[in-house]
Motif scaffolding. Structure first.
Motif, short mmCIF file in Angstrom:
data_model
loop_
_atom_site.label_atom_id
_atom_site.label_comp_id
_atom_site.label_asym_id
_atom_site.label_seq_id
_atom_site.Cartn_x
_atom_site.Cartn_y
_atom_site.Cartn_z
N VAL A 147 1.37 7.57 -1.30
CA VAL A 147 1.50 6.16 -1.61
C VAL A 147 0.47 5.43 -0.75
O VAL A 147 0.64 5.30 0.46
N VAL A 148 -0.61 5.00 -1.40
CA VAL A 148 -1.71 4.35 -0.71
C VAL A 148 -1.64 2.86 -1.00
O VAL A 148 -1.61 2.45 -2.17
N ILE A 149 -1.59 2.05 0.05
CA ILE A 149 -1.57 0.60 -0.09
C ILE A 149 -2.87 0.08 0.51
O ILE A 149 -3.19 0.38 1.66
N SER A 158 0.44 4.84 -6.20
CA SER A 158 1.16 6.09 -5.96
C SER A 158 0.59 7.15 -6.88
O SER A 158 0.44 6.92 -8.08
N SER A 159 0.26 8.32 -6.31
CA SER A 159 -0.31 9.37 -7.15
C SER A 159 0.14 10.75 -6.67
O SER A 159 0.40 10.96 -5.49
N LYS A 206 6.83 5.18 2.68
CA LYS A 206 7.01 5.49 1.26
C LYS A 206 6.50 6.89 0.92
O LYS A 206 7.10 7.59 0.11
N THR A 207 5.41 7.31 1.54
CA THR A 207 4.90 8.66 1.30
C THR A 207 5.88 9.71 1.82
O THR A 207 6.21 10.67 1.13
N LEU A 213 -2.87 11.58 3.60
CA LEU A 213 -2.65 10.13 3.48
C LEU A 213 -3.62 9.38 4.39
O LEU A 213 -4.20 8.37 3.98
N ARG A 214 -3.81 9.87 5.59
CA ARG A 214 -4.76 9.23 6.52
C ARG A 214 -6.15 9.17 5.90
O ARG A 214 -6.80 8.12 5.92
#
Length: 185
Positions: free
Chosen positions: A59-61, A69-70, A147-148, A91-92
């Protein structure tokens, strides 16, 4: 020759010779034995860790608050804690690409523990005092991370900073600081 034989047959010489032969036999038998196994448990190296390609949800914001979200296939270790560290590393990287995650902030160490019936992710951030994030960026990072983590099979998130419970995420955003809330209905 007779006096030499009498001297060699004295109890002191016989006992000394017997002890010398026994000691030599013990020494040589010990050299041929295999060493006993070590009592120190062997830690598995990262090269020997079981891995598998797994689809994980990131979940990338971005900086404007747009959430994306992917499902992404990633080659990850199968052990829970190492798997979570791999997910957070991915994610980072994705958050650095959108300009939200500061490059000086490393991905956290991750631990997965079962507490009662819940699977809890414990993230330990090694934060420098001069990180200098604004509140909005810190809020976006926290929302994206939580979220991730929660969308990948974990049920609760606990944040540590430098190994200690934290009341704020990276200095500004208030977060739950203990597992005490889990036991209350």
């Amino acid at each position: 020759m007779g006096s030499l034989l009498r001297v060699l047959m004295t109890p002191q010489i016989l006992v000394s010779t017997f002890l010398l032969i026994s000691s030599l036999a013990y020494l040589f038998s010990g050299l041929q034995r295999d060493a006993p196994p070590s009592l120190i448990p062997k830690t598995s190296s990262l090269a020997s860790v079981e891995r598998a390609v797994q689809e994980v949800r990131l979940v990338v914001i971005d900086g404007s608050g747009l959430e994306r979200s992917s499902l992404v296939p990633i080659d990850l270790p199968t052990a829970d804690s190492l798997r979570l560290e791999g997910i957070l590393g991915a994610l980072r990287d994705a958050m650095i690409e959108v300009g939200v995650w500061p490059e000086v902030l490393a991905a956290p160490k991750a631990f997965v523990q079962r507490v009662d019936l819940l699977l809890v992710a414990v993230l330990d951030f090694d934060v420098e005092s001069g990180l200098g994030l604004d509140v909005e960026t810190e809020e976006i990072l926290y929302r994206s991370i939580s979220k991730t983590v929660l969308s990948n099979g974990l049920e609760h998130l606990l944040i540590l900073r430098s190994g200690r419970p934290a009341e704020t995420f990276l200095g500004h955003v208030a977060i739950p600081s203990s597992l005490s809330r889990l036991s209350s209905p």
